[in-house]
Design a protein around this motif. Structure first.
Motif, PDB file in Angstrom:
ATOM      1  N   THR A  11      -2.618  13.468  73.040  1.00  0.00           N
ATOM      2  CA  THR A  11      -3.997  13.424  73.541  1.00  0.00           C
ATOM      3  C   THR A  11      -4.942  14.325  72.756  1.00  0.00           C
ATOM      4  OG1 THR A  11      -3.434  15.108  75.184  1.00  0.00           O
ATOM      5  CG2 THR A  11      -3.295  12.807  75.873  1.00  0.00           C
ATOM      6  N   GLU A  12      -4.418  15.384  72.126  1.00  0.00           N
ATOM      7  CA  GLU A  12      -5.275  16.301  71.380  1.00  0.00           C
ATOM      8  C   GLU A  12      -5.504  15.859  69.938  1.00  0.00           C
ATOM      9  OE1 GLU A  12      -6.845  18.855  72.824  1.00  0.00           O
ATOM     10  OE2 GLU A  12      -5.935  18.092  74.671  1.00  0.00           O
ATOM     11  N   LEU A  13      -4.815  14.820  69.495  1.00  0.00           N
ATOM     12  CA  LEU A  13      -4.968  14.365  68.112  1.00  0.00           C
ATOM     13  C   LEU A  13      -6.205  13.480  67.979  1.00  0.00           C
ATOM     14  CD1 LEU A  13      -1.259  13.522  67.179  1.00  0.00           C
ATOM     15  CD2 LEU A  13      -2.550  15.607  66.713  1.00  0.00           C
ATOM     16  N   PRO A  14      -6.876  13.532  66.835  1.00  0.00           N
ATOM     17  CA  PRO A  14      -8.108  12.744  66.672  1.00  0.00           C
ATOM     18  C   PRO A  14      -7.823  11.252  66.581  1.00  0.00           C
ATOM     19  CG  PRO A  14      -7.502  13.778  64.600  1.00  0.00           C
ATOM     20  CD  PRO A  14      -6.572  14.338  65.634  1.00  0.00           C
ATOM     21  N   ASP A  15      -8.811  10.462  66.924  1.00  0.00           N
ATOM     22  CA  ASP A  15      -8.747   9.015  66.754  1.00  0.00           C
ATOM     23  C   ASP A  15      -9.481   8.641  65.470  1.00  0.00           C
ATOM     24  OD1 ASP A  15      -7.382   8.424  69.183  1.00  0.00           O
ATOM     25  OD2 ASP A  15      -9.265   8.723  70.280  1.00  0.00           O
ATOM     26  N   PHE A  16      -8.999   7.581  64.819  1.00  0.00           N
ATOM     27  CA  PHE A  16      -9.639   7.087  63.612  1.00  0.00           C
ATOM     28  C   PHE A  16      -9.932   5.606  63.739  1.00  0.00           C
ATOM     29  CE2 PHE A  16      -7.160  10.779  62.035  1.00  0.00           C
ATOM     30  CZ  PHE A  16      -8.220  11.530  61.526  1.00  0.00           C
ATOM     31  N   ALA A  17     -10.741   5.109  62.826  1.00  0.00           N
ATOM     32  CA  ALA A  17     -11.147   3.704  62.871  1.00  0.00           C
ATOM     33  C   ALA A  17      -9.931   2.794  62.697  1.00  0.00           C
ATOM     34  CB  ALA A  17     -12.159   3.426  61.764  1.00  0.00           C
ATOM     35  N   PRO A  18      -9.931   1.644  63.357  1.00  0.00           N
ATOM     36  CA  PRO A  18      -8.827   0.691  63.176  1.00  0.00           C
ATOM     37  C   PRO A  18      -8.758   0.194  61.735  1.00  0.00           C
ATOM     38  CG  PRO A  18     -10.627  -0.307  64.416  1.00  0.00           C
ATOM     39  CD  PRO A  18     -10.954   1.144  64.289  1.00  0.00           C
ATOM     40  N   LEU A  19      -7.571  -0.225  61.330  1.00  0.00           N
ATOM     41  CA  LEU A  19      -7.386  -0.692  59.968  1.00  0.00           C
ATOM     42  C   LEU A  19      -7.996  -2.078  59.783  1.00  0.00           C
ATOM     43  CD1 LEU A  19      -3.653   0.230  59.237  1.00  0.00           C
ATOM     44  CD2 LEU A  19      -5.702   1.565  58.731  1.00  0.00           C
ATOM     45  N   PRO A  20      -8.703  -2.289  58.695  1.00  0.00           N
ATOM     46  CA  PRO A  20      -9.121  -3.656  58.379  1.00  0.00           C
ATOM     47  C   PRO A  20      -7.894  -4.495  58.013  1.00  0.00           C
ATOM     48  CG  PRO A  20      -9.717  -2.166  56.607  1.00  0.00           C
ATOM     49  CD  PRO A  20      -9.198  -1.316  57.723  1.00  0.00           C
ATOM     50  N   GLN A  21      -7.963  -5.781  58.247  1.00  0.00           N
ATOM     51  CA  GLN A  21      -6.823  -6.654  57.991  1.00  0.00           C
ATOM     52  C   GLN A  21      -6.407  -6.619  56.525  1.00  0.00           C
ATOM     53  OE1 GLN A  21      -5.206  -7.958  60.553  1.00  0.00           O
ATOM     54  NE2 GLN A  21      -3.618  -8.655  59.140  1.00  0.00           N
ATOM     55  N   GLY A 291     -14.174   0.240  57.909  1.00  0.00           N
ATOM     56  CA  GLY A 291     -13.983  -1.175  58.209  1.00  0.00           C
ATOM     57  C   GLY A 291     -13.849  -2.035  56.972  1.00  0.00           C
ATOM     58  N   VAL A 292     -14.125  -1.437  55.807  1.00  0.00           N
ATOM     59  CA  VAL A 292     -13.990  -2.147  54.529  1.00  0.00           C
ATOM     60  C   VAL A 292     -12.740  -1.678  53.803  1.00  0.00           C
ATOM     61  CG1 VAL A 292     -15.079  -2.617  52.292  1.00  0.00           C
ATOM     62  CG2 VAL A 292     -16.485  -2.433  54.364  1.00  0.00           C
ATOM     63  N   LEU A 293     -12.585  -0.358  53.689  1.00  0.00           N
ATOM     64  CA  LEU A 293     -11.389   0.249  53.134  1.00  0.00           C
ATOM     65  C   LEU A 293     -10.715   1.089  54.216  1.00  0.00           C
ATOM     66  CD1 LEU A 293     -12.648   1.423  49.622  1.00  0.00           C
ATOM     67  CD2 LEU A 293     -10.894  -0.306  50.067  1.00  0.00           C
ATOM     68  N   ALA A 294      -9.425   0.910  54.367  1.00  0.00           N
ATOM     69  CA  ALA A 294      -8.692   1.656  55.389  1.00  0.00           C
ATOM     70  C   ALA A 294      -8.753   3.148  55.108  1.00  0.00           C
ATOM     71  CB  ALA A 294      -7.238   1.194  55.432  1.00  0.00           C
ATOM     72  N   ALA A 295      -8.878   3.933  56.175  1.00  0.00           N
ATOM     73  CA  ALA A 295      -8.889   5.399  56.147  1.00  0.00           C
ATOM     74  C   ALA A 295     -10.114   5.976  55.456  1.00  0.00           C
ATOM     75  CB  ALA A 295      -7.610   5.951  55.515  1.00  0.00           C
ATOM     76  N   ALA A 296     -11.198   5.203  55.382  1.00  0.00           N
ATOM     77  CA  ALA A 296     -12.441   5.753  54.834  1.00  0.00           C
ATOM     78  C   ALA A 296     -12.904   6.944  55.649  1.00  0.00           C
ATOM     79  CB  ALA A 296     -13.518   4.674  54.799  1.00  0.00           C
ATOM     80  N   ASP A 297     -12.664   6.911  56.957  1.00  0.00           N
ATOM     81  CA  ASP A 297     -13.065   8.019  57.824  1.00  0.00           C
ATOM     82  C   ASP A 297     -12.057   9.163  57.819  1.00  0.00           C
ATOM     83  OD1 ASP A 297     -11.259   6.234  59.065  1.00  0.00           O
ATOM     84  OD2 ASP A 297     -11.862   6.874  61.062  1.00  0.00           O
ATOM     85  N   VAL A 298     -10.894   8.942  57.211  1.00  0.00           N
ATOM     86  CA  VAL A 298      -9.837   9.953  57.209  1.00  0.00           C
ATOM     87  C   VAL A 298      -9.938  10.858  55.981  1.00  0.00           C
ATOM     88  CG1 VAL A 298      -7.336  10.344  57.253  1.00  0.00           C
ATOM     89  CG2 VAL A 298      -8.317   8.361  58.460  1.00  0.00           C
ATOM     90  N   PHE A 299     -10.070  10.251  54.795  1.00  0.00           N
ATOM     91  CA  PHE A 299      -9.917  11.014  53.558  1.00  0.00           C
ATOM     92  C   PHE A 299     -11.180  11.137  52.712  1.00  0.00           C
ATOM     93  CE2 PHE A 299      -5.184  10.363  53.786  1.00  0.00           C
ATOM     94  CZ  PHE A 299      -4.868  11.716  53.728  1.00  0.00           C
ATOM     95  N   THR A 300     -12.259  10.447  53.072  1.00  0.00           N
ATOM     96  CA  THR A 300     -13.417  10.436  52.174  1.00  0.00           C
ATOM     97  C   THR A 300     -13.999  11.824  51.940  1.00  0.00           C
ATOM     98  OG1 THR A 300     -13.981   8.133  52.651  1.00  0.00           O
ATOM     99  CG2 THR A 300     -15.762   9.543  51.861  1.00  0.00           C
ATOM    100  N   GLU A 301     -14.069  12.657  52.963  1.00  0.00           N
ATOM    101  CA  GLU A 301     -14.659  13.980  52.760  1.00  0.00           C
ATOM    102  C   GLU A 301     -13.832  14.811  51.790  1.00  0.00           C
ATOM    103  OE1 GLU A 301     -16.174  17.830  55.345  1.00  0.00           O
ATOM    104  OE2 GLU A 301     -16.423  15.814  56.178  1.00  0.00           O
ATOM    105  N   ASP A 302     -12.506  14.688  51.863  1.00  0.00           N
ATOM    106  CA  ASP A 302     -11.667  15.439  50.942  1.00  0.00           C
ATOM    107  C   ASP A 302     -11.825  14.913  49.520  1.00  0.00           C
ATOM    108  OD1 ASP A 302      -9.099  17.419  51.042  1.00  0.00           O
ATOM    109  OD2 ASP A 302      -8.897  15.915  49.462  1.00  0.00           O
ATOM    110  N   VAL A 303     -11.840  13.586  49.356  1.00  0.00           N
ATOM    111  CA  VAL A 303     -12.053  12.998  48.033  1.00  0.00           C
ATOM    112  C   VAL A 303     -13.437  13.386  47.517  1.00  0.00           C
ATOM    113  CG1 VAL A 303     -12.197  10.842  46.726  1.00  0.00           C
ATOM    114  CG2 VAL A 303     -10.450  11.108  48.496  1.00  0.00           C
TER     115      VAL A 303
END
Length: 323
Positions: A11-21, A291-303
């Motif tokens: 429950t304490e872990l963050p949620d991320f956007a669903p993967l695009p197909q 929604g276009v590339l998977a994990a855009a909300d996960v790793f973009t800031e680090d990249v």
């Protein structure tokens, strides 16, 4: 019946956007791998995160990389294809894309008599690292090498450092395929620091180098599916948008409040300023590509941080000479 997963509190872990197909690869079998045809007698093997390839020939099987997460499943995949097609399953050649353990850390599983081929820098680095799981390649080249194995053509080329100092292009012109590892993850953004790359200018240029070759099928070394030329073009746009946004952040983010707040704790001030630059860089790119590339909300800031740093340090953007 409850499982171990039922008792783990997330429950304490963050949620991320669903993967695009477009990020999803084929389903894995009971052994945890999928083997598929690239074209004719060229095949790829994936566990959903890592990928390698192999080519059957009249002179034995040629394996392209040996990730440890696939391990013995590489030979199982070869055996499966050999049994289905009535061809040999003996691995005679192993080509290293580069020296990193996550892509060739299962190389020792293959017979010591296997011919190992890679860049001259790959051999130097493997000798340096002295990892028994990665026997150094005996055969090397500097700029390019053409292989003719069992009637099959493989072209190896080195275009300079990118992800690593020794990362090479593996072109299979008769199979309409190209392998370039750790640059583009088809359907996904790069992970930390542009796929943990050592040379960001080289990393940014590598997709254009790959697209200059004629091919239809792309083997990127990661994730569950083959890539396309459109995948590389999409990756280029994503990285270009990050570069443009980085320049904007360097131009607009004011470091003054951080140096006022932290005084002579220069590293605290610098961290605050650069973190804000990275966040400013990333924000519009996350919005555009979620929604276009998977994990855009996960790793973009680090990249974004790594790209922004390269633009500052490698290209000198925003550098000011004290009067």
């Amino acid at each position: 019946m409850s499982t171990a997963e039922d008792t783990i509190d997330t429950t304490e872990l963050p949620d991320f956007a669903p993967l695009p197909q477009t990020a999803r690869g084929p389903a894995l079998n009971e052994q945890g791998y999928y083997v598929g045809r690239v074209e004719r007698n060229l095949y790829y093997v994936t566990d959903g995160t890592y990928m390698c390839a192999f080519l059957t020939s009249s002179d034995g099987v040629v394996v392209l990389d040996a990730p440890p997460t696939l391990g013995h499943n590489i030979q199982r995949a070869i055996d499966e294809i050999a049994a289905a097609n009535g061809v040999g399953n003996t691995v005679s050649y192993l080509i290293y894309s580069h020296h990193h353990a996550d892509h060739v850390g299962a190389a020792s599983l293959f017979d010591k008599d296997v011919t190992r081929i890679g860049h001259e820098e790959t051999r130097r680095l493997l000798l340096r690292d002295a990892d028994p799981a990665r026997p150094p390649n005996e055969e090397t080249f500097a700029d390019s090498r053409s292989l003719e194995i069992g009637g099959e053509r493989i072209e190896l080329a080195y275009h300079g450092p990118n992800h690593s100092p020794d990362n090479i292009v593996i072109h299979l012109p008769d199979h309409d395929a190209l392998m370039l590892v750790d640059i583009v993850n088809p359907g996904w953004v790069p992970i930390y620091q542009s796929n943990l790359s050592e040379d960001i200018p080289g990393y940014l240029e590598a997709p254009a180098t790959a697209l200059a070759y004629p091919w239809t099928h792309f083997i990127g070394g990661h994730m569950g599916r083959l890539g396309t030329r459109d995948d590389l073009a999409l990756h280029q746009r994503y990285m270009s948008d990050l570069a443009d946004s980085s320049r904007n952040a360097i131009d607009t983010v004011d470091p003054t409040p951080y140096f006022v707040k932290y005084g002579d704790n220069f590293w605290a001030a610098l961290k605050g300023y650069l973190d804000e630059c990275a966040a400013t860089t990333a924000a519009p790119v996350i919005e555009k590509y979620t929604g276009v590339l998977a994990a855009a909300d996960v790793f973009t800031e680090d990249v974004a941080f790594q790209v922004m740093q390269s633009i500052r340090l490698d290209l000198g953007y925003g550098s000011q000479v004290h009067p």
